[in-house]
Design a protein around this motif. Structure first.
Motif, PDB file in Angstrom:
ATOM      1  N   LEU A 104       0.738  -1.267  -0.053  1.00  0.00           N
ATOM      2  CA  LEU A 104      -0.018  -0.112  -0.050  1.00  0.00           C
ATOM      3  C   LEU A 104       0.842   1.271   0.022  1.00  0.00           C
ATOM      4  CD1 LEU A 104      -2.582  -1.010   2.473  1.00  0.00           C
ATOM      5  CD2 LEU A 104      -2.765  -1.005   0.121  1.00  0.00           C
ATOM      6  N   VAL A 105       2.042   1.312   0.714  1.00  0.00           N
ATOM      7  CA  VAL A 105       2.703   2.333   0.839  1.00  0.00           C
ATOM      8  C   VAL A 105       3.667   2.691  -0.374  1.00  0.00           C
ATOM      9  CG1 VAL A 105       4.767   3.265   2.086  1.00  0.00           C
ATOM     10  CG2 VAL A 105       2.812   2.319   3.481  1.00  0.00           C
ATOM     11  N   LEU A 106       4.194   1.590  -0.930  1.00  0.00           N
ATOM     12  CA  LEU A 106       5.002   1.949  -2.171  1.00  0.00           C
ATOM     13  C   LEU A 106       4.245   2.152  -3.508  1.00  0.00           C
ATOM     14  CD1 LEU A 106       7.452  -1.308  -1.534  1.00  0.00           C
ATOM     15  CD2 LEU A 106       7.830   1.204  -1.229  1.00  0.00           C
ATOM     16  N   ALA A 107       2.912   1.491  -3.366  1.00  0.00           N
ATOM     17  CA  ALA A 107       1.887   1.748  -4.423  1.00  0.00           C
ATOM     18  C   ALA A 107       1.541   3.286  -4.464  1.00  0.00           C
ATOM     19  CB  ALA A 107       0.939   0.810  -4.588  1.00  0.00           C
ATOM     20  N   TYR A 108       1.386   3.685  -3.216  1.00  0.00           N
ATOM     21  CA  TYR A 108       0.909   5.058  -2.913  1.00  0.00           C
ATOM     22  C   TYR A 108       1.864   6.113  -3.525  1.00  0.00           C
ATOM     23  CZ  TYR A 108      -0.588   9.363  -0.563  1.00  0.00           C
ATOM     24  OH  TYR A 108      -1.108  10.667  -0.467  1.00  0.00           O
ATOM     25  N   ARG A 109       3.026   5.748  -3.207  1.00  0.00           N
ATOM     26  CA  ARG A 109       4.242   6.872  -3.593  1.00  0.00           C
ATOM     27  C   ARG A 109       4.442   6.503  -4.866  1.00  0.00           C
ATOM     28  NH1 ARG A 109       7.570   8.525   0.467  1.00  0.00           N
ATOM     29  NH2 ARG A 109       9.339   8.715  -0.833  1.00  0.00           N
ATOM     30  N   PHE A 118      -0.296  15.919 -13.548  1.00  0.00           N
ATOM     31  CA  PHE A 118      -1.704  16.069 -13.732  1.00  0.00           C
ATOM     32  C   PHE A 118      -2.319  16.803 -12.278  1.00  0.00           C
ATOM     33  CE2 PHE A 118      -0.690  12.208 -16.276  1.00  0.00           C
ATOM     34  CZ  PHE A 118      -1.022  12.676 -17.437  1.00  0.00           C
ATOM     35  N   GLU A 119      -1.635  17.854 -11.970  1.00  0.00           N
ATOM     36  CA  GLU A 119      -2.131  18.444 -10.600  1.00  0.00           C
ATOM     37  C   GLU A 119      -3.305  19.264 -10.932  1.00  0.00           C
ATOM     38  OE1 GLU A 119       0.959  20.952  -9.132  1.00  0.00           O
ATOM     39  OE2 GLU A 119       2.113  19.522  -8.715  1.00  0.00           O
ATOM     40  N   ARG A 120      -3.730  19.652 -11.706  1.00  0.00           N
ATOM     41  CA  ARG A 120      -4.967  20.199 -12.306  1.00  0.00           C
ATOM     42  C   ARG A 120      -6.148  19.530 -12.847  1.00  0.00           C
ATOM     43  NH1 ARG A 120      -5.739  23.598  -8.620  1.00  0.00           N
ATOM     44  NH2 ARG A 120      -7.546  24.271  -9.995  1.00  0.00           N
ATOM     45  N   ARG A 121      -5.797  18.355 -13.046  1.00  0.00           N
ATOM     46  CA  ARG A 121      -6.871  17.292 -13.582  1.00  0.00           C
ATOM     47  C   ARG A 121      -6.868  15.960 -12.846  1.00  0.00           C
ATOM     48  NH1 ARG A 121      -3.874  16.221 -19.239  1.00  0.00           N
ATOM     49  NH2 ARG A 121      -5.805  14.929 -19.630  1.00  0.00           N
ATOM     50  N   PRO A 122      -7.769  16.224 -11.770  1.00  0.00           N
ATOM     51  CA  PRO A 122      -8.077  15.007 -10.784  1.00  0.00           C
ATOM     52  C   PRO A 122      -7.921  13.732 -11.332  1.00  0.00           C
ATOM     53  CG  PRO A 122      -9.697  16.628 -10.591  1.00  0.00           C
ATOM     54  CD  PRO A 122      -8.731  17.242 -11.596  1.00  0.00           C
ATOM     55  N   GLY A 123      -9.118  13.632 -12.445  1.00  0.00           N
ATOM     56  CA  GLY A 123      -9.594  12.327 -13.235  1.00  0.00           C
ATOM     57  C   GLY A 123      -8.275  11.692 -13.783  1.00  0.00           C
ATOM     58  N   GLY A 129      -2.238   7.526 -11.693  1.00  0.00           N
ATOM     59  CA  GLY A 129      -1.632   6.712 -10.607  1.00  0.00           C
ATOM     60  C   GLY A 129      -2.007   5.197 -10.478  1.00  0.00           C
ATOM     61  N   SER A 130      -3.239   4.886 -10.968  1.00  0.00           N
ATOM     62  CA  SER A 130      -3.524   3.428 -11.005  1.00  0.00           C
ATOM     63  C   SER A 130      -2.878   2.923 -12.229  1.00  0.00           C
ATOM     64  CB  SER A 130      -5.166   3.543 -11.209  1.00  0.00           C
ATOM     65  OG  SER A 130      -5.581   3.925 -12.475  1.00  0.00           O
ATOM     66  N   ALA A 131      -2.270   3.438 -12.960  1.00  0.00           N
ATOM     67  CA  ALA A 131      -1.507   2.937 -14.113  1.00  0.00           C
ATOM     68  C   ALA A 131      -0.473   2.070 -13.709  1.00  0.00           C
ATOM     69  CB  ALA A 131      -1.086   3.748 -15.182  1.00  0.00           C
ATOM     70  N   GLY A 178      -2.424   3.272  -5.797  1.00  0.00           N
ATOM     71  CA  GLY A 178      -1.805   4.127  -6.616  1.00  0.00           C
ATOM     72  C   GLY A 178      -2.874   5.439  -7.164  1.00  0.00           C
ATOM     73  N   ALA A 179      -4.138   4.902  -7.341  1.00  0.00           N
ATOM     74  CA  ALA A 179      -5.058   6.112  -7.556  1.00  0.00           C
ATOM     75  C   ALA A 179      -5.135   7.136  -6.264  1.00  0.00           C
ATOM     76  CB  ALA A 179      -6.478   5.255  -7.754  1.00  0.00           C
ATOM     77  N   ALA A 180      -5.092   6.606  -5.398  1.00  0.00           N
ATOM     78  CA  ALA A 180      -5.135   7.726  -4.127  1.00  0.00           C
ATOM     79  C   ALA A 180      -3.924   8.336  -4.098  1.00  0.00           C
ATOM     80  CB  ALA A 180      -5.246   6.643  -2.498  1.00  0.00           C
ATOM     81  N   GLY A 181      -2.741   7.949  -4.346  1.00  0.00           N
ATOM     82  CA  GLY A 181      -1.470   8.633  -4.581  1.00  0.00           C
ATOM     83  C   GLY A 181      -1.695   9.809  -5.624  1.00  0.00           C
TER      84      GLY A 181
END
Length: 422
Positions: A104-109, A118-123, A129-131, A178-181
């Motif tokens: 979880l930690v490594l995938a988040y990072r 993509f700081e201005r494009r949340p989607g 991140g999930s990629a 990853g998506a959460a990150g």
């Protein structure tokens, strides 16, 4: 060192879909999968050194099996021919908590790094991140194919992972982290899109769960230091079983996050049950331990316990502080820098809803299912808490404690530090 680093500039992150997919595969494999695989190998070596349960050439396969357990991939167990049907092994299902946290930690990072364009494009940030998920899931599936284990000393002839789950579970777990990150990178834009209250609720719920698990771990350590009875029984069991006991200590250490998640549920009012052959054997609650039913008597004698049941002293009610402190801190994190007292209370209560959802997920992931042990048990064993009851209790604790923590006055220094790092 790259040319961009020599020039003192940072290479622009990939934004084209194909580039994002390729970089996600690379990050998932190198940042998430490889370290977890190495940790699994180290754990297998330590277990062998302590127990000699398997041959040296089995280290690698055992280590790969430990790696799969990081995302709770189930294993099917088959018994040797001639073993009675009711006692035949079934499934081994557990998440090795320490390795799960690493994933979880490594995938988040990795997801956060993957989505920094993509700081201005949340989607787009969430998708980027999930990629990383295929970069974790594909190697997990590959290492699952050669794993076929046997533990004849436990009456298990073959132990094999469920292949389709060896792909789907790491895909889902690492993809979600990853998506959460990625969402964390685009937090400001995400707040504009979905509202600050939603984001605050997620932060508050996650903070409450984190402190709940940590608090449960600390509480158990304090009990071990203050009350010598359980600690002595555990030590006698380890010394009596020799190498197997030492291996039990090693595996127990990796399962401490599971233990803490279950203790958190018990502290909130749920009952943890060890069932053997589908029948309750040992029940743990805030009041005590009851092993008077079914196989509980046999298990108590095997562990060297002085009785089949025990009532905890009155000071064990201090375990109520674990969910109380956790949810209050979660409410403070959810409130953040919001000044309106009513809005702070709403954010804290909303964080309690997220806390309840996360508690259900954590309790489900922390549960354990073991196959039958030769002719010793009439069926497999399961350890866990009732998920619906846990969710209801967590909702009550989370909403009330979260709202309380959100409206309590906090020192300015603590309030300023409540926002989590991005």
């Amino acid at each position: 060192m790259s040319t961009s680093e020599v020039a003192g500039t940072q290479e622009a992150p990939a934004t084209a879909p194909a580039d994002v997919l390729v970089s996600g595969l690379r990050r998932g494999a190198l940042i998430v999968f490889l370290p977890v695989l190495m940790a699994g190998q180290a754990l297998a070596w330590l277990t062998y050194a302590a127990s000699r349960w398997y041959h040296p050439y089995s280290w690698f396969k055992i280590g790969m099996a430990e790696t799969l357990s990081s995302v709770r991939v189930p294993f099917t167990a088959s018994a040797p021919a001639g073993l009675p049907g009711p006692g035949a092994p079934g499934k081994l299902v557990l998440a090795t908590g320490a390795l799960t946290i690493a994933v979880l930690v490594l995938a988040y990072r990795a997801g956060r790094e993957q989505a920094r364009a993509f700081e201005r494009r949340p989607g787009a940030a969430v998708l980027a991140g999930s990629a990383i998920a295929p970069g974790v899931a594909i190697p997990m599936l590959i290492i699952a194919f050669p794993i076929t284990l046997g533990f004849p000393q436990f009456g298990i002839e073959r132990l094999e992972p469920v292949l389709w789950q060896a792909f789907v579970l790491p895909l889902v777990v690492s993809g979600a982290a990853g998506a959460a990150g990625g969402a964390a990178v685009a937090r400001d834009a995400l707040e504009e899109r979905v509202g600050g209250r939603v984001v605050a609720a997620v932060i508050g719920g996650a903070t409450a769960l984190w402190w709940g698990v940590v608090g449960a771990f600390v509480a158990v350590l304090l009990v071990a230091a203050i009350s010598p009875g359980p600690t002595g029984a555990y030590a006698r069991f380890v010394s009596r079983t020799g190498g197997s006991g030492a291996a039990t200590v090693i595996e127990h250490a990796t399962l401490l996050p599971n233990q803490s998640a279950l203790i958190l549920a018990v502290a909130m009012g749920a009952h943890a049950t060890l069932a053997v052959g589908g029948e309750p054997a040992v029940v743990l609650s805030r009041e005590g331990v009851d092993g008077t039913e079914g196989a509980g008597v046999l298990l108590a004698a095997y562990a060297g316990a002085q009785g089949n049941a025990a009532t905890f002293p009155d000071w064990f009610w201090a375990f109520l502080l674990v969910p109380l402190v956790a949810t209050v801190l979660g409410g403070r994190a959810a409130a953040g820098r919001e000044r309106s007292r009513g809005e702070r209370a709403l954010r804290g209560a909303a964080g309690g809803v997220v806390f309840a959802v996360l508690c259900i997920i954590a309790a489900g992931a922390a549960s354990i299912e073991l196959p039958a042990w030769a002719e010793l048990t009439n069926g497999g064993a399961t350890l866990g808490v009732p998920l619906i009851a846990t969710g209801v209790l967590a909702l009550a604790w989370g909403v009330l404690g979260g709202a309380l923590g959100a409206v309590l006055p906090w020192p300015e220094r603590l309030s300023a530090g409540s926002a989590p790092p991005r």
